[in-house]
Write an enzyme that holds these catalytic residues in place. Sequence first.
Site, PDB file in Angstrom:
ATOM      1  N   ASN A 127      28.642  34.693   7.038  1.00 48.67           N
ATOM      2  CA  ASN A 127      30.097  34.568   6.897  1.00 48.67           C
ATOM      3  C   ASN A 127      30.656  34.403   8.306  1.00 48.67           C
ATOM      4  O   ASN A 127      30.784  35.378   9.042  1.00 48.67           O
ATOM      5  CB  ASN A 127      30.665  35.824   6.220  1.00 48.67           C
ATOM      6  N   LYS A 177      33.552  33.647   9.175  1.00 47.24           N
ATOM      7  CA  LYS A 177      34.966  34.040   9.270  1.00 47.24           C
ATOM      8  C   LYS A 177      35.752  32.969  10.039  1.00 47.24           C
ATOM      9  O   LYS A 177      35.419  31.791   9.951  1.00 47.24           O
ATOM     10  CB  LYS A 177      35.110  35.428   9.901  1.00 47.24           C
ATOM     11  N   HIS A 210      36.457  39.096  -0.433  1.00 48.01           N
ATOM     12  CA  HIS A 210      36.105  39.778   0.821  1.00 48.01           C
ATOM     13  C   HIS A 210      37.212  40.779   1.159  1.00 48.01           C
ATOM     14  O   HIS A 210      38.393  40.510   0.945  1.00 48.01           O
ATOM     15  CB  HIS A 210      35.935  38.753   1.943  1.00 48.01           C
ATOM     16  N   GLU A 255      38.567  41.586   3.823  1.00 51.51           N
ATOM     17  CA  GLU A 255      39.605  41.092   4.747  1.00 51.51           C
ATOM     18  C   GLU A 255      40.645  40.281   3.985  1.00 51.51           C
ATOM     19  O   GLU A 255      41.834  40.319   4.296  1.00 51.51           O
ATOM     20  CB  GLU A 255      38.950  40.270   5.870  1.00 51.51           C
ATOM     21  N   GLU A 273      29.858  45.483   0.200  1.00 47.70           N
ATOM     22  CA  GLU A 273      30.194  45.598   1.617  1.00 47.70           C
ATOM     23  C   GLU A 273      31.103  46.812   1.839  1.00 47.70           C
ATOM     24  O   GLU A 273      32.328  46.708   1.652  1.00 47.70           O
ATOM     25  CB  GLU A 273      30.932  44.343   2.080  1.00 47.70           C
ATOM     26  N   GLY A 326      31.888  44.869  10.604  1.00 43.65           N
ATOM     27  CA  GLY A 326      32.313  44.569  11.965  1.00 43.65           C
ATOM     28  C   GLY A 326      32.446  45.799  12.849  1.00 43.65           C
ATOM     29  O   GLY A 326      32.993  45.722  13.946  1.00 43.65           O
ATOM     30  N   SER A 368      27.620  45.089   9.176  1.00 46.26           N
ATOM     31  CA  SER A 368      26.875  45.301  10.427  1.00 46.26           C
ATOM     32  C   SER A 368      25.363  45.181  10.248  1.00 46.26           C
ATOM     33  O   SER A 368      24.589  45.887  10.898  1.00 46.26           O
ATOM     34  CB  SER A 368      27.250  46.641  11.058  1.00 46.26           C
TER      35      SER A 368
HETATM   36  C1  PEP Z   1      31.295  40.483   6.547  1.00 46.97           C
HETATM   37  O1  PEP Z   1      32.414  40.329   7.012  1.00 46.97           O
HETATM   38  O2  PEP Z   1      31.022  39.988   5.446  1.00 46.97           O
HETATM   39  C2  PEP Z   1      30.322  41.255   7.321  1.00 46.97           C
HETATM   40  C3  PEP Z   1      29.312  41.778   6.692  1.00 46.97           C
HETATM   41  O3  PEP Z   1      30.575  41.371   8.659  1.00 46.97           O
HETATM   42  P1  PEP Z   1      29.636  42.094   9.757  1.00 46.97           P
HETATM   43  O4  PEP Z   1      28.214  41.683   9.456  1.00 46.97           O
HETATM   44  O5  PEP Z   1      30.121  41.549  11.055  1.00 46.97           O
HETATM   45  O6  PEP Z   1      29.825  43.540   9.605  1.00 46.97           O
END
Ligand code: PEP
Length: 252
Positions: A9, A11, A97, A99, A169, A175, A215
Site C-alpha cells: 500500500n 498510500k 483502510h 486512514e 490492521e 505506521g 508495521s
Molecule cells: C497500511 O497502511 O496498510 C500499513 C500496514 O502500513 P505500515 O506497514 O506502514 O504500518
Amino acid sequence: MRKKVVAGNWKCNTTLQEGVELAVAVNSIVAEKGAKDVVVVLGTPFTHITKVFESVDNSRIGVSAQNCAAEAKGAFTGEVSAAMVKSTGAGYVILGHSERREYYGETSAILNKKVALALENDLTPIFCCGEPLEIREAGSQKAYVIQQLEETIFQLSESDFKKIIVAYEPIWAIGTGKTATTEQAQEMHKDIREAMAAKFGADVAAEISILYGGSCNPKNAAELFANPDVDGGLIGGASLKAEDFIQIINAY
Ligand code: PEP
C-alpha cells in the site's frame, strides 16, 4: 487452498516516475528471486496504475487501487469509479483502510456501496478492518472487529464473500513501528476466521485469505506469516523499498 498474498500500500507516496521505478525494481526482483506461490499486489495511487500495470509482468504482479468511488458514475468531481479503476488494468482495490475511515469519514454504509461496485466491476476488494488503541487496551478488539465485518462484508452473498481478501490492521500498529505480536495477530485472525465460519460455513472461511497489516517489515514478516491463520500481509512503509518488499514476499 487459500492464497498467500503480499500487497503493498504505497498510500500518497511517489511521483509517477518514482512509482514506475519502484514497480520495475519489484518486478525484476520477483522475476529473479521467485515468490511463485505468493500473489504479489502493488497498491499504487490512481495516477500510477496504468503505467505500473504496463511495467510489470501481469502474470506475477497484480495492481490495486487504494480506494474507489461509492457511486458508479456522474457528477462527483474528483472521484474515481470502480469501472474506471478496472479499465486501467487493476485487479484489486483496497477498501476500508483505517486512514480512509478516519480522515475521509468512510462509514460501513459507504463501504458497502464501494464493495458492491468493486465486485460488479470484477475487482477484488482487499477489505481492511482493525481496532484503535483504546479498544485494544480495553480488551474489546474481537467484538469491535467482528462488528466492523458484520456491518459490511458479512452482509454479502456467499458467492460475493468468497471473492474478498480481508486485511486485519490494528490501527495502533499502522505506521507506528509497533507490530502486533505473533500471538496477537494469530488470535485475531483465528477469531475472524471463526466468525466467517459461523456466518458462511467452515469451507468458505477456510478459503478466505486474511492478511496482517501494521508495521510488517523484513525482520518480523516470517514470524507473522508462520501463523496458521495469517495468509500474508498488507504492507505500507516497507513496500516503498523494493528490497524490503521482496524480503517480505519471500518471508514464507
Ligand atoms: C497500511 O497502511 O496498510 C500499513 C500496514 O502500513 P505500515 O506497514 O506502514 O504500518
